[in-house]
Design a protein around this motif. Structure first.
Motif, PDB file in Angstrom:
ATOM      1  N   PRO A   1       0.769  -1.133   0.083  1.00  0.00           N
ATOM      2  CA  PRO A   1       0.106  -0.093   0.108  1.00  0.00           C
ATOM      3  C   PRO A   1       0.754   1.313   0.074  1.00  0.00           C
ATOM      4  O   PRO A   1       0.466   2.269  -0.618  1.00  0.00           O
ATOM      5  CB  PRO A   1      -0.836   0.016   1.129  1.00  0.00           C
ATOM      6  CG  PRO A   1      -0.377  -1.373   1.893  1.00  0.00           C
ATOM      7  CD  PRO A   1       0.503  -2.256   1.062  1.00  0.00           C
ATOM      8  N   ALA A   2       1.792   1.177   0.694  1.00  0.00           N
ATOM      9  CA  ALA A   2       2.868   2.561   0.742  1.00  0.00           C
ATOM     10  C   ALA A   2       3.333   3.079  -0.653  1.00  0.00           C
ATOM     11  O   ALA A   2       3.063   4.164  -0.890  1.00  0.00           O
ATOM     12  CB  ALA A   2       3.840   2.508   1.796  1.00  0.00           C
ATOM     13  N   PHE A   3       3.755   2.126  -1.316  1.00  0.00           N
ATOM     14  CA  PHE A   3       4.101   2.453  -2.629  1.00  0.00           C
ATOM     15  C   PHE A   3       3.146   2.741  -3.653  1.00  0.00           C
ATOM     16  O   PHE A   3       3.236   3.701  -4.505  1.00  0.00           O
ATOM     17  CB  PHE A   3       4.967   1.089  -3.200  1.00  0.00           C
ATOM     18  CG  PHE A   3       6.064   1.529  -4.424  1.00  0.00           C
ATOM     19  CD1 PHE A   3       7.297   1.911  -3.978  1.00  0.00           C
ATOM     20  CD2 PHE A   3       5.762   1.585  -5.592  1.00  0.00           C
ATOM     21  CE1 PHE A   3       8.239   2.309  -4.981  1.00  0.00           C
ATOM     22  CE2 PHE A   3       6.448   1.938  -6.616  1.00  0.00           C
ATOM     23  CZ  PHE A   3       7.777   2.508  -6.197  1.00  0.00           C
ATOM     24  N   SER A   4       1.985   2.016  -3.615  1.00  0.00           N
ATOM     25  CA  SER A   4       1.109   1.961  -4.616  1.00  0.00           C
ATOM     26  C   SER A   4      -0.157   3.351  -4.458  1.00  0.00           C
ATOM     27  O   SER A   4      -0.765   3.726  -5.134  1.00  0.00           O
ATOM     28  CB  SER A   4       0.205   0.759  -4.732  1.00  0.00           C
ATOM     29  OG  SER A   4      -0.406   0.536  -3.663  1.00  0.00           O
ATOM     30  N   THR A   5      -0.053   3.692  -3.086  1.00  0.00           N
ATOM     31  CA  THR A   5      -0.938   4.711  -2.678  1.00  0.00           C
ATOM     32  C   THR A   5      -0.467   6.242  -3.254  1.00  0.00           C
ATOM     33  O   THR A   5       0.749   6.700  -3.122  1.00  0.00           O
ATOM     34  CB  THR A   5      -1.418   4.942  -1.090  1.00  0.00           C
ATOM     35  OG1 THR A   5      -1.368   3.608  -0.474  1.00  0.00           O
ATOM     36  CG2 THR A   5      -2.125   6.272  -0.857  1.00  0.00           C
ATOM     37  N   GLU A   6      -1.310   6.890  -3.963  1.00  0.00           N
ATOM     38  CA  GLU A   6      -1.096   8.141  -4.285  1.00  0.00           C
ATOM     39  C   GLU A   6      -1.684   9.314  -3.543  1.00  0.00           C
ATOM     40  O   GLU A   6      -2.572   8.950  -2.681  1.00  0.00           O
ATOM     41  CB  GLU A   6      -1.744   8.477  -5.983  1.00  0.00           C
ATOM     42  CG  GLU A   6      -1.401   7.621  -7.105  1.00  0.00           C
ATOM     43  CD  GLU A   6      -0.030   7.971  -7.447  1.00  0.00           C
ATOM     44  OE1 GLU A   6       0.582   9.003  -7.362  1.00  0.00           O
ATOM     45  OE2 GLU A   6       0.670   6.840  -7.884  1.00  0.00           O
ATOM     46  N   LEU A   7      -0.859  10.321  -3.203  1.00  0.00           N
ATOM     47  CA  LEU A   7      -1.130  11.243  -2.366  1.00  0.00           C
ATOM     48  C   LEU A   7      -2.530  12.050  -2.496  1.00  0.00           C
ATOM     49  O   LEU A   7      -3.217  12.274  -1.485  1.00  0.00           O
ATOM     50  CB  LEU A   7       0.015  12.412  -2.349  1.00  0.00           C
ATOM     51  CG  LEU A   7       0.197  13.177  -1.033  1.00  0.00           C
ATOM     52  CD1 LEU A   7       0.435  11.835   0.181  1.00  0.00           C
ATOM     53  CD2 LEU A   7       1.266  13.989  -1.146  1.00  0.00           C
ATOM     54  N   GLY A   8      -2.847  12.372  -3.670  1.00  0.00           N
ATOM     55  CA  GLY A   8      -4.148  13.069  -3.874  1.00  0.00           C
ATOM     56  C   GLY A   8      -5.433  11.981  -3.831  1.00  0.00           C
ATOM     57  O   GLY A   8      -6.745  12.325  -3.748  1.00  0.00           O
ATOM     58  N   ASP A   9      -5.150  10.702  -3.744  1.00  0.00           N
ATOM     59  CA  ASP A   9      -6.347   9.747  -3.533  1.00  0.00           C
ATOM     60  C   ASP A   9      -7.205  10.011  -2.376  1.00  0.00           C
ATOM     61  O   ASP A   9      -6.661   9.583  -1.204  1.00  0.00           O
ATOM     62  CB  ASP A   9      -5.665   8.158  -3.712  1.00  0.00           C
ATOM     63  CG  ASP A   9      -6.799   7.346  -4.061  1.00  0.00           C
ATOM     64  OD1 ASP A   9      -7.761   7.698  -4.137  1.00  0.00           O
ATOM     65  OD2 ASP A   9      -6.492   6.221  -4.415  1.00  0.00           O
TER      66      ASP A   9
END
Lengths: 237, 204, 210
Positions: free
Chosen positions: A92-100
């Motif tokens: 999750p840390a790598f695949s999460t985008e900040l604006g999501d």
């Protein structure tokens, strides 16, 4: 067969569109895996650049695995979300985008350089023409900046686009995000000006709006990690 | 306010011709006199203003990764961005054809003065460039995209009319033989571009 | 395979006397903004050669079936499909260069060389000459791009393909990189210089009026 016949024209156009669409979809399918791998490597390179390491594509993956010890999501209170640990691109840390908006939290990477822990957080904002983004590596006191990395989609070459250059990025080193236990972020000021309330760096001359964008990005994106950084700050003083 | 500063920026700072050299072919071929240059400039602006919002809507509601979400959750993962180039150019080409037919039907005199340039516009890099930059810069709403189209078009018009005016005066100057025609036009374009760069520091 | 004199002219003409950029004035649009470094210039040149050659072949094969009314759109669709494939391949195998080229890969679609050659040559000739014509015109365009990229990178950053070529001793003696070379207008000025040299050598190409 009459080439100028309407029926023929329509059939011709439809057949062509279908053939082209199938061809493109096929190419996309075949190459998609490699493209995603490239994007991931690029992201790893960016994260490593925030640690002041410029590595080649081939070295990115091993170096990333070597230095990044942990990665996870945190919630708004700055507390680690259970079950989100892991540093691979699928975690999750790598695949999460900040604006999501539907993300379960904000990503944080923990790196170990020369025996001390650095916390790397992603940033995203808008420049003059479009999105800008970056990574900020912060010392374990939650305040001093160890290194910064910026990227942009289409800022003006020679002006706003200068935010990616090493001289601009290096200015951020050893600047403090906290002053008197208060989160102030780091200001980006017009070259020559000063800011007495906050630590500051010189913006890009001629790239005023992009510089302002970086300033806002630091304030807003890093601001979302305020509690997390505050916890680090009070724990390590 | 955003829209106005975007228009000013795309006319002066990020001028299609002087900053990106888009639409150079017709810029060089049609800048021999001011009147035709003006006609082509207006036509380019017109097509940019019409196609940018359409391509913007298509990009954001059909093509982009996750853009089809409005159809239902199960479409959220669909990514059609591989077709974006194809769709953009098809929209532009068909639009140019449509504009051509409409103008021919309702204003034959305008059609006659623009007629030859209209089909050329489909392959004018500035038009496709507008759509591609729109895609890259992720404008917040369709109004800003239209404003960008308008600004880029006016910037292009300004450049080609200015160039044509200079070339009309150039008739009387003594240019080295190998540089006559194309060569000197290139040099003037470069000098004008350097001149336009002085706008780049302005804070709007 | 021996080339007849006609096919030779088709292939080699665009490299010199019939150059698409500096004689036919086609296709200057999209590419000059990417020539600040040599590497993207070379990649761009290769991409254009491939797209021109294959678009020419495809249109030449289809030339007897295309309805005249939708001719332009058919050509654009073929070109756009080829360019999308090139861009997908670049994303997969040359990610960094693709980032530098950004929208300019897509802009190959409106490169006037393509439409110009499709209309003027491929619609009236067989696949093999069309292929050669495409290669020739792509190369004629490509060498200009590479020359411009070479000088801009050498004078602007003192490097070639990212390797330092201007020795440190020269910098110590007071030499500085010419920052002006990195700016877009210098690309067009360099093309003007190429035209100047080229037309001084080929007097028949000189124009009468300004």
């Amino acid at each position: 067969m009459n080439r100028e016949n309407s029926g023929y024209t329509i059939i011709y156009a439809s057949v062509m569109v279908i053939v082209v669409a199938l061809g493109l979809a096929f190419t996309h399918q075949v190459l998609n895996e490699r493209q995603i791998a490239n994007e991931n490597t690029d992201k790893m390179q960016q994260i490593l650049r925030s640690l002041n390491l410029d590595v080649s594509v081939a070295e990115a993956q091993p170096k990333y695995t070597e230095l990044i010890k942990n990665a996870y999501l945190i919630n708004d209170e700055g507390v680690k979300v259970e079950g989100t640990e892991g540093i691979t691109p699928d975690d999750p840390a790598f695949s999460t985008e900040l604006g999501d908006t539907q993300a379960k939290g904000l990503p944080v990477y923990e790196a170990e350089v020369d025996g001390s822990t650095k916390y790397i957080i992603p940033m995203s904002g808008t420049g003059l023409w479009g999105p800008i983004w970056g990574y900020l590596a912060i010392e374990s006191d939650g305040s001093a900046i160890y290194g910064a990395e910026f990227g942009h989609a289409g800022e003006t070459p020679g002006l706003g686009a200068e935010i990616v250059t090493t001289p601009f990025r290096n200015q951020f080193r050893e600047k403090n995000l906290f002053r008197n236990d208060e989160f102030t972020s780091v200001a980006v000021v017009k070259p020559g000006q000063t800011n007495s309330r906050r630590d500051y760096v010189d913006g890009i001359s001629g790239g005023t709006i992009t510089s302002k964008g970086v300033d806002n990005m630091l304030l807003n994106s890093v601001g979302r990690y305020k509690n997390f950084l505050m916890n680090l700050h009070t724990a390590n003083q | 306010m955003d829209a106005i500063s975007l228009i000013v920026r795309s006319i002066f700072v990020d001028n299609m011709i002087f900053a990106y050299f888009l639409g150079m072919c017709s810029f060089l071929a049609v800048s021999k006199n001011v009147k035709t240059a003006l006609g082509l400039g207006v036509a380019v602006t017109f097509v940019l203003v019409l196609t940018l919002p359409i391509n913007y809507m298509l990009e954001n509601y059909v093509l982009k990764a996750g853009a089809l979400q409005w159809l239902g959750e199960e479409y959220a993962g669909v990514d059609l961005s591989v077709f974006s180039l194809l769709v953009f150019i098809a929209i532009i080409a068909s639009f140019v054809q449509l504009v051509e037919m409409v103008i021919e039907r309702f204003s034959p005199s305008l059609y006659n003065s623009l007629g030859i340039f209209l089909p050329l516009i489909a392959v004018n890099c500035a038009i496709l460039g507008g759509s591609l930059f729109m895609q890259q810069r992720e404008f917040a709403n369709v109004g800003l995209a239209t404003a960008y189209g308008f600004g880029s078009g006016i910037g292009w018009l300004l450049a080609i009319v200015g160039m044509a005016a200079i070339r009309e005066k150039l008739e009387y100057s003594h240019v080295p033989k190998p540089l006559k025609g194309l060569g000197i036009t290139f040099i003037i374009t470069a000098l004008m571009a350097i001149g336009f760069m002085s706008f780049s520091g302005i804070d709007i | 395979m021996a080339l007849s004199s006609k096919t030779k002219a088709v292939l080699l003409g665009p490299l010199n006397k019939n150059n698409p950029v500096i004689v036919q004035v086609l296709g200057i649009c999209s590419a000059l903004a990417v020539t600040s470094k040599l590497e993207p210039s070379i990649v761009m040149a290769i991409a254009v050669v491939l797209v021109t050659a294959f678009a020419n072949v495809i249109i030449s094969l289809l030339r007897k079936t295309i309805p005249n009314r939708i001719r332009i759109i058919v050509q654009l669709v073929v070109v756009a499909a080829l360019v999308t494939i090139v861009s997908e391949v670049l994303k997969a195998f040359a990610y960094d260069v693709n980032k530098q080229l950004s929208v300019f890969v897509g802009l190959i679609v409106t490169n006037c060389i393509l439409m110009g050659r499709l209309e003027a040559f491929a619609l009236g000739n067989g696949p093999w000459p069309s292929f050669l014509d495409g290669i020739g015109n792509g190369l004629g365009y490509g060498w200009i791009l590479v020359v411009v990229g070479f000088f801009r990178e050498l004078l602007g950053s003192g490097t070639l393909l990212g390797h330092q070529v201007i020795p440190q001793a020269l910098y110590d003696a007071g030499y500085e990189n010419n920052g002006l070379m990195m700016l877009a207008p210098m690309a067009i000025l360099l093309v003007a210089c190429i035209i100047w040299v080229h037309r001084s050598k080929n007097k028949e190409l000189q124009e009468e009026t300004n």
